[in-house]
Design an enzyme around this catalytic site. Structure first.
Site, PDB file in Angstrom:
ATOM      1  N   LYS A  56       0.741  -1.079  -0.116  1.00  0.00           N
ATOM      2  CA  LYS A  56       0.108   0.047   0.114  1.00  0.00           C
ATOM      3  C   LYS A  56       0.791   1.212   0.060  1.00  0.00           C
ATOM      4  O   LYS A  56       0.590   2.134  -0.694  1.00  0.00           O
ATOM      5  CB  LYS A  56      -0.796  -0.036   1.188  1.00  0.00           C
ATOM      6  CG  LYS A  56      -1.895  -1.037   0.941  1.00  0.00           C
ATOM      7  CD  LYS A  56      -2.737  -1.419   2.628  1.00  0.00           C
ATOM      8  CE  LYS A  56      -3.937  -2.495   2.195  1.00  0.00           C
ATOM      9  NZ  LYS A  56      -4.480  -2.790   3.412  1.00  0.00           N
ATOM     10  N   GLN A 100      -4.262  -1.381   9.611  1.00  0.00           N
ATOM     11  CA  GLN A 100      -4.289  -3.045   8.970  1.00  0.00           C
ATOM     12  C   GLN A 100      -4.986  -3.879   9.982  1.00  0.00           C
ATOM     13  O   GLN A 100      -4.529  -3.755  11.444  1.00  0.00           O
ATOM     14  CB  GLN A 100      -2.856  -3.066   8.904  1.00  0.00           C
ATOM     15  CG  GLN A 100      -2.746  -4.445   8.182  1.00  0.00           C
ATOM     16  CD  GLN A 100      -3.490  -4.367   6.512  1.00  0.00           C
ATOM     17  OE1 GLN A 100      -3.631  -3.612   6.143  1.00  0.00           O
ATOM     18  NE2 GLN A 100      -3.830  -5.692   6.265  1.00  0.00           N
ATOM     19  N   ASP A 123     -10.769   3.282   4.553  1.00  0.00           N
ATOM     20  CA  ASP A 123     -11.213   1.964   4.546  1.00  0.00           C
ATOM     21  C   ASP A 123     -12.744   1.640   4.368  1.00  0.00           C
ATOM     22  O   ASP A 123     -13.251   0.820   3.937  1.00  0.00           O
ATOM     23  CB  ASP A 123     -10.881   1.070   5.755  1.00  0.00           C
ATOM     24  CG  ASP A 123      -9.473   0.389   5.677  1.00  0.00           C
ATOM     25  OD1 ASP A 123      -9.155  -0.238   4.787  1.00  0.00           O
ATOM     26  OD2 ASP A 123      -8.700   0.318   6.761  1.00  0.00           O
TER      27      ASP A 123
HETATM   28  N1  GUN Z   1      -6.739  -6.344   6.672  1.00  0.00           N
HETATM   29  C1  GUN Z   1      -7.214  -7.088   5.439  1.00  0.00           C
HETATM   30  N2  GUN Z   1      -7.742  -6.488   4.333  1.00  0.00           N
HETATM   31  C2  GUN Z   1      -7.906  -5.126   4.913  1.00  0.00           C
HETATM   32  C3  GUN Z   1      -8.164  -3.959   4.631  1.00  0.00           C
HETATM   33  O1  GUN Z   1      -9.072  -3.828   3.513  1.00  0.00           O
HETATM   34  N3  GUN Z   1      -8.084  -2.995   5.223  1.00  0.00           N
HETATM   35  C4  GUN Z   1      -7.555  -2.804   6.579  1.00  0.00           C
HETATM   36  N4  GUN Z   1      -7.553  -1.869   7.109  1.00  0.00           N
HETATM   37  N5  GUN Z   1      -7.040  -4.482   7.048  1.00  0.00           N
HETATM   38  C5  GUN Z   1      -7.265  -5.389   6.148  1.00  0.00           C
END
Ligand code: GUN
Length: 301
Positions: A56, A100, A123
């Site tokens: 990311k 995350q 998110d």
């Molecule tokens: N863990 C797995 N997928 C995601 C996501 O799309 N966002 C976040 N914050 N954590 C994740």
């Protein structure tokens, strides 16, 4: 004898096209002296989570988004994470905040999501943003389901009036995916069934589908015998399974690709399907967050 052809969707290509459009939006923002900023917070030793967050951050750098990354001790008390979120909520250079998931067991995930300023919740997991999505007035669509929607659109897969089966009911994918598919809006209007671990006869449901979206987190759960001829199969799963190679694991989806491909009209691979779209839509939401917070209009793709 006619040879069956199945279209294998390329998430990298679709994602790159969207990123090119986002780059124009970022130009518009920088012309107005705004550089979009995304903060990522990792509170985990999990290798997969580390990889996702670094991907990311790398994607941010590539398109000209300022990346801020914080790693917190997974043993630290919840207050340490909350203080970091409070600080980022106040930071004017940070337009988007992503913690995350999963967070350590001693921290309640809901407390974390509630703490993030909903205007910075790229998110789309804060209850306010979930509510807006369900109400048909989304501010930030969650990245993975939004990416799936964009992939379907790019492949000219009509959802209106079609039977969609979502396999999985997670907060991150299954539930928002179903919500997007039932919206009275482009990329929606599908008759949508949500299946999960307590579904009695999964194959019975998937065999009636025009579109199958597998997001259960179970390696190769959906095989060719469960796919109707010509269906569109979207594989959201990213599962690490043990393998006799240097890494000691390989990535497999929730779909048994080879057998499903024999039946599907359109299918996504793992890796290279939904994964790159998730990251692209995170960039999209960060650009949107910056545009809204700084009151600079951009033309989002
Ligand atoms: N863990 C797995 N997928 C995601 C996501 O799309 N966002 C976040 N914050 N954590 C994740």
């Amino acid at each position: 004898m006619s040879q069956k052809t199945t279209e294998v969707l390329d998430g990298n290509a679709v994602g790159d096209a969207i990123k090119a459009d986002l780059a124009d939006c970022i130009d518009t923002l920088t012309d107005a002296d705004v550089t979009p900023g995304l903060a990522t917070v990792l509170m985990s030793d999990d290798g997969a989570s580390e990889t996702y967050v670094s991907m990311k951050q790398k994607a941010c750098e590539e398109v000209g988004i300022n990346g801020f990354h914080y790693e917190l001790d997974p043993e630290a008390p919840a207050e340490v994470l909350f203080d970091k979120i409070d600080e980022l909520n106040e930071d004017p250079d940070v337009h988007g905040i992503l913690v995350q998931m999963p967070v350590p067991d001693h921290i309640d995930k809901r407390d974390v999501l509630n703490r993030i300023n909903p205007d910075k919740d790229v998110d789309g997991f804060h209850p306010e943003n979930v509510g807006r999505l369900v109400a048909g007035n989304a501010r930030f669509k969650p990245c993975t389901p939004h990416g799936v929607q964009k992939l379907l659109e790019a492949a000219n897969v009509e959802t209106e009036g079609k039977d969609a089966v979502v396999v999985g009911r997670s907060e991150i994918v299954g539930k928002p995916m179903a919500n997007l598919l039932i919206q009275k809006a482009p990329g929606g209007n599908a008759t949508t069934t949500v299946c999960h671990s307590r579904t009695d006869d999964l194959a019975e449901k998937t065999l009636d589908a025009d579109i199958i979206i597998a997001a259960a987190g179970v390696p190769e759960l959906v095989d060719g015998s469960m796919v109707p001829e010509g269906a569109t199969v979207i594989d959201v799963g990213v599962n690490r399974v043990e393998a006799d190679n240097e890494k000691g694991y390989e990535l497999v989806g929730d779909v048994e690709f080879e057998s499903a491909k024999e039946k599907a009209g359109i299918i996504t691979p793992v890796p290279g399907g939904v994964g790159p779209m998730t990251i692209t839509m995170l960039l999209y939401n960060t650009v949107k967050a910056a545009s809204l917070q700084e009151d600079v209009e951009v033309e989002l793709p």
